[in-house]
Design an enzyme around this catalytic site. Structure first.
Site, mmCIF file in Angstrom:
data_model
loop_
_atom_site.group_PDB
_atom_site.id
_atom_site.type_symbol
_atom_site.label_atom_id
_atom_site.label_comp_id
_atom_site.label_asym_id
_atom_site.label_seq_id
_atom_site.Cartn_x
_atom_site.Cartn_y
_atom_site.Cartn_z
ATOM 1 N N GLU A 249 0.819 -1.222 0.000
ATOM 2 C CA GLU A 249 0.000 0.000 0.000
ATOM 3 C C GLU A 249 0.845 1.261 0.000
ATOM 4 O O GLU A 249 0.572 2.192 -0.750
ATOM 5 C CB GLU A 249 -0.926 -0.010 1.233
ATOM 6 C CG GLU A 249 -1.743 1.280 1.356
ATOM 7 C CD GLU A 249 -2.678 1.294 2.558
ATOM 8 O OE1 GLU A 249 -2.651 0.353 3.370
ATOM 9 O OE2 GLU A 249 -3.439 2.280 2.672
ATOM 10 N N GLU B 240 -10.034 5.700 -0.006
ATOM 11 C CA GLU B 240 -9.614 4.296 -0.027
ATOM 12 C C GLU B 240 -9.802 3.868 -1.476
ATOM 13 O O GLU B 240 -10.924 3.694 -1.946
ATOM 14 C CB GLU B 240 -10.472 3.446 0.918
ATOM 15 C CG GLU B 240 -10.272 3.734 2.402
ATOM 16 C CD GLU B 240 -9.041 3.055 2.995
ATOM 17 O OE1 GLU B 240 -8.246 2.455 2.243
ATOM 18 O OE2 GLU B 240 -8.881 3.127 4.230
HETATM 19 ZN ZN LIG Z 1 -4.001 2.712 4.608
#
Ligand SMILES: [Zn+2]
Length: 177
Positions: A23, A141
């Site tokens: 990520e 997100e």
């Molecule tokens: Zn995160």
């Protein structure tokens, strides 16, 4: 102000075999591309990090306050190990967000929809970087690494560029009004 999540010692989410990079690397790439697009449109951009380092959540919120930024956008990718079918992009605002933060999230979600990217809409959340400073704020997100389709898309540089372009478009529209 753009805030690529995690960094350094904190890799963020990275389910096994999901993507080439964790990520922290994916969101840095997306955030840098958003920044480049905005700078080309004469928007003043400040980043909470531009390399593989870890500013704490407290440091990020202090940076947000000190920046006086018109908008703080944190960039993350999601993970739902118990629901691998969950997919799409979410915009999060603080549970007690101002109408300004809400409008920013609406602008970004609308731009994502226009570019054909799956979105799950706007959620209200209690994240530190939405709560602990005074600037209008949205946390994106950008899809689920636990979802095979989302992970494959996020592993693709062309998709990350498309995502960045849509988020930059939404930010531009928010700032223009
Ligand atoms: Zn995160």
């Amino acid at each position: 102000m753009l805030d690529p999540g995690h960094g350094g010692k904190d890799a963020g989410t990275w389910p096994r075999h999901s993507t080439t990079y964790p990520e922290k690397t994916l969101v840095l790439d997306i955030a840098k591309q958003i920044g480049q697009i905005l700078v080309a449109r004469n928007v003043r951009v400040i980043m909470t990090r531009t390399s593989d380092v870890y500013p704490s959540l407290e440091q990020r919120s202090v940076m947000a306050d000190r920046s006086g930024a018109d908008l703080f956008v944190s960039i993350h990718v999601n993970s739902a190990p118990r629901n691998r079918s969950a997919s799409g992009v979410e915009a999060h605002i603080y549970s007690q967000a101002t109408s300004t933060s809400s409008r920013a999230a609406q602008c970004i979600v609308a731009a994502l929809k226009r570019s054909g990217i799956e979105t799950r809409g706007i959620r209200r959340s209690d994240f530190h970087v939405l709560r602990e400073h005074s600037r209008p704020a949205v946390l994106m997100e950008c899809g689920f690494l636990t979802n095979p389709q989302d992970a494959a898309a996020l592993d693709n540089g062309a998709y990350r560029a498309k995502l960045a372009a849509a988020i930059a478009e939404g930010i531009t529209n928010f700032l223009a009004r």
